[in-house]
Scaffold this motif. Structure first.
Motif, PDB file in Angstrom:
ATOM      1  N   VAL A  58       0.886  -1.244   0.096  1.00  0.00           N
ATOM      2  CA  VAL A  58      -0.076  -0.181   0.134  1.00  0.00           C
ATOM      3  C   VAL A  58       0.853   1.218   0.158  1.00  0.00           C
ATOM      4  O   VAL A  58       1.521   1.629   1.180  1.00  0.00           O
ATOM      5  CB  VAL A  58      -0.943  -0.007   1.278  1.00  0.00           C
ATOM      6  CG1 VAL A  58      -1.845   1.347   1.185  1.00  0.00           C
ATOM      7  CG2 VAL A  58      -1.699  -1.194   1.287  1.00  0.00           C
ATOM      8  N   ASN A  59       1.061   1.946  -1.265  1.00  0.00           N
ATOM      9  CA  ASN A  59       1.620   3.072  -1.185  1.00  0.00           C
ATOM     10  C   ASN A  59       0.967   4.452  -0.594  1.00  0.00           C
ATOM     11  O   ASN A  59       0.023   4.583  -0.938  1.00  0.00           O
ATOM     12  CB  ASN A  59       2.019   3.465  -2.448  1.00  0.00           C
ATOM     13  CG  ASN A  59       2.730   2.395  -3.272  1.00  0.00           C
ATOM     14  OD1 ASN A  59       3.880   1.810  -2.821  1.00  0.00           O
ATOM     15  ND2 ASN A  59       2.298   1.779  -4.355  1.00  0.00           N
ATOM     16  N   CYS A  60       1.803   5.211   0.396  1.00  0.00           N
ATOM     17  CA  CYS A  60       1.086   6.143   0.967  1.00  0.00           C
ATOM     18  C   CYS A  60       2.011   7.467   0.704  1.00  0.00           C
ATOM     19  O   CYS A  60       3.163   7.402   0.917  1.00  0.00           O
ATOM     20  CB  CYS A  60       1.261   5.781   2.539  1.00  0.00           C
ATOM     21  SG  CYS A  60       0.182   4.283   3.005  1.00  0.00           S
ATOM     22  N   SER A  86      -0.631 -10.870   4.242  1.00  0.00           N
ATOM     23  CA  SER A  86       0.488  -9.792   4.423  1.00  0.00           C
ATOM     24  C   SER A  86       0.225  -8.566   3.761  1.00  0.00           C
ATOM     25  O   SER A  86       0.121  -8.708   2.670  1.00  0.00           O
ATOM     26  CB  SER A  86       1.794 -10.607   4.194  1.00  0.00           C
ATOM     27  OG  SER A  86       2.135 -11.509   5.250  1.00  0.00           O
ATOM     28  N   TRP A  87       0.762  -7.426   4.346  1.00  0.00           N
ATOM     29  CA  TRP A  87       0.484  -6.190   3.792  1.00  0.00           C
ATOM     30  C   TRP A  87       1.747  -5.414   4.070  1.00  0.00           C
ATOM     31  O   TRP A  87       2.564  -5.501   5.133  1.00  0.00           O
ATOM     32  CB  TRP A  87      -0.529  -5.473   4.287  1.00  0.00           C
ATOM     33  CG  TRP A  87      -1.884  -5.983   4.134  1.00  0.00           C
ATOM     34  CD1 TRP A  87      -2.541  -6.901   4.954  1.00  0.00           C
ATOM     35  CD2 TRP A  87      -2.822  -5.599   3.144  1.00  0.00           C
ATOM     36  NE1 TRP A  87      -3.714  -7.211   4.557  1.00  0.00           N
ATOM     37  CE2 TRP A  87      -3.919  -6.473   3.259  1.00  0.00           C
ATOM     38  CE3 TRP A  87      -2.801  -4.745   1.951  1.00  0.00           C
ATOM     39  CZ2 TRP A  87      -4.998  -6.320   2.187  1.00  0.00           C
ATOM     40  CZ3 TRP A  87      -4.067  -4.679   1.136  1.00  0.00           C
ATOM     41  CH2 TRP A  87      -5.053  -5.314   1.313  1.00  0.00           C
ATOM     42  N   GLN A  88       2.287  -4.511   3.064  1.00  0.00           N
ATOM     43  CA  GLN A  88       3.388  -3.628   3.126  1.00  0.00           C
ATOM     44  C   GLN A  88       2.940  -2.149   3.169  1.00  0.00           C
ATOM     45  O   GLN A  88       2.479  -1.919   2.252  1.00  0.00           O
ATOM     46  CB  GLN A  88       4.352  -3.625   2.340  1.00  0.00           C
ATOM     47  CG  GLN A  88       5.140  -5.039   2.131  1.00  0.00           C
ATOM     48  CD  GLN A  88       5.959  -5.096   1.025  1.00  0.00           C
ATOM     49  OE1 GLN A  88       6.928  -4.345   0.911  1.00  0.00           O
ATOM     50  NE2 GLN A  88       5.964  -6.061   0.040  1.00  0.00           N
ATOM     51  N   ILE A  89       3.107  -1.356   4.257  1.00  0.00           N
ATOM     52  CA  ILE A  89       2.331  -0.191   4.283  1.00  0.00           C
ATOM     53  C   ILE A  89       3.536   0.922   4.220  1.00  0.00           C
ATOM     54  O   ILE A  89       4.619   1.100   5.020  1.00  0.00           O
ATOM     55  CB  ILE A  89       1.644   0.276   5.613  1.00  0.00           C
ATOM     56  CG1 ILE A  89       0.788  -0.785   6.092  1.00  0.00           C
ATOM     57  CG2 ILE A  89       0.985   1.608   5.664  1.00  0.00           C
ATOM     58  CD1 ILE A  89      -0.473  -1.295   4.966  1.00  0.00           C
ATOM     59  N   VAL A  90       3.954   1.215   2.808  1.00  0.00           N
ATOM     60  CA  VAL A  90       4.965   2.044   2.392  1.00  0.00           C
ATOM     61  C   VAL A  90       5.001   3.484   2.062  1.00  0.00           C
ATOM     62  O   VAL A  90       4.070   3.804   1.387  1.00  0.00           O
ATOM     63  CB  VAL A  90       5.560   1.445   1.226  1.00  0.00           C
ATOM     64  CG1 VAL A  90       7.004   1.809   0.647  1.00  0.00           C
ATOM     65  CG2 VAL A  90       5.746  -0.150   1.513  1.00  0.00           C
ATOM     66  N   PRO A  91       5.641   4.438   2.995  1.00  0.00           N
ATOM     67  CA  PRO A  91       5.514   5.712   2.174  1.00  0.00           C
ATOM     68  C   PRO A  91       6.208   5.956   0.863  1.00  0.00           C
ATOM     69  O   PRO A  91       7.136   5.081   0.645  1.00  0.00           O
ATOM     70  CB  PRO A  91       6.719   6.343   3.115  1.00  0.00           C
ATOM     71  CG  PRO A  91       6.675   5.742   4.494  1.00  0.00           C
ATOM     72  CD  PRO A  91       6.376   4.331   3.837  1.00  0.00           C
ATOM     73  N   VAL A  92       5.642   6.579  -0.227  1.00  0.00           N
ATOM     74  CA  VAL A  92       6.310   6.710  -1.532  1.00  0.00           C
ATOM     75  C   VAL A  92       7.591   7.197  -1.423  1.00  0.00           C
ATOM     76  O   VAL A  92       8.384   7.080  -2.476  1.00  0.00           O
ATOM     77  CB  VAL A  92       5.196   7.112  -2.405  1.00  0.00           C
ATOM     78  CG1 VAL A  92       3.829   6.524  -2.630  1.00  0.00           C
ATOM     79  CG2 VAL A  92       4.942   8.704  -1.902  1.00  0.00           C
ATOM     80  N   ILE A  93       7.900   7.813  -0.687  1.00  0.00           N
ATOM     81  CA  ILE A  93       9.540   8.419  -0.500  1.00  0.00           C
ATOM     82  C   ILE A  93      10.372   7.489  -0.251  1.00  0.00           C
ATOM     83  O   ILE A  93      11.723   7.603  -0.555  1.00  0.00           O
ATOM     84  CB  ILE A  93       9.378   9.600   0.576  1.00  0.00           C
ATOM     85  CG1 ILE A  93      10.750  10.469   0.546  1.00  0.00           C
ATOM     86  CG2 ILE A  93       9.324   9.335   1.913  1.00  0.00           C
ATOM     87  CD1 ILE A  93      10.770  11.755   0.907  1.00  0.00           C
ATOM     88  N   LEU A  94      10.104   6.285   0.329  1.00  0.00           N
ATOM     89  CA  LEU A  94      10.907   5.080   0.784  1.00  0.00           C
ATOM     90  C   LEU A  94      12.035   4.945  -0.269  1.00  0.00           C
ATOM     91  O   LEU A  94      13.054   4.821  -0.159  1.00  0.00           O
ATOM     92  CB  LEU A  94      10.522   4.360   1.538  1.00  0.00           C
ATOM     93  CG  LEU A  94      11.351   3.234   2.118  1.00  0.00           C
ATOM     94  CD1 LEU A  94      12.296   3.579   3.241  1.00  0.00           C
ATOM     95  CD2 LEU A  94      10.511   2.007   2.779  1.00  0.00           C
TER      96      LEU A  94
END
Length: 166
Positions: free
Chosen positions: A86-88, A122-130
């Motif tokens: 999930v791109n945040c 399973s989910w990955q909660i990821v800031p788009v800047i990472l």
């Protein structure tokens, strides 16, 4: 104008919880909905072993991405080998998806932005800047970000930016 059918649709195998999972997920993501449900019949019961009239599949969309939930029984379980990213854009988004998806999930499965929900997905909660921070041409900056990320459960954008800046 004809609607384009999505070419690839993930199918998630559940042990009787496909509809509950679809309702849980559609309550978290915007622009989401439950689609068509199909049901088991007596036909093939000697193979599928499911109660006639129980949910076989549920089609659902999460923010425009289609999925199928299948009640296939206990034979197969989810693993971390497959996850949904999930791109945040903001920390508020990270916080929202983390809190909602991790609710009732195993705390021991939380690491580096990864979590498991109550259904074992399973989910990955990821800031788009990472990815930008981790792929910086300066390896020292990228390593500082990696070190900071490895010490987190839920990712914190400001902490990652401070690590990048040194």
């Amino acid at each position: 104008m004809m609607q384009r059918i999505q070419k690839i649709t993930p199918c998630l195998w559940f042990d009787g919880h496909a509809e509950a999972a679809a309702r849980f997920y559609t309550g978290i993501f915007p622009n989401s909905k439950i689609g068509q449900l199909s049901y088991y019949s007596e036909e093939g019961q000697e193979i599928h072993g499911q109660q006639p009239g129980s949910v076989l599949t549920v089609a659902f969309e999460l923010d425009g991405q289609t999925f199928t939930g299948l009640n296939g029984g206990p034979l197969f379980q989810f693993t971390e080998a497959i996850s949904f990213q999930v791109n945040c854009e903001t920390q508020d988004e990270v916080d929202h998806y983390w809190e909602q998806l991790s609710e009732s999930g195993p705390k021991e499965a939380q690491q580096c932005g990864w979590l498991k929900d109550q259904f074992g997905v399973s989910w990955q909660i990821v800031p788009v800047i990472l990815p930008k921070l981790l792929s910086d041409p300066d390896p020292v900056k990228a390593q500082r970000v990696m070190k900071a990320m490895m010490g987190m459960k839920k990712l914190d954008i400001e902490v990652l930016k401070r690590a990048y800046a040194g």
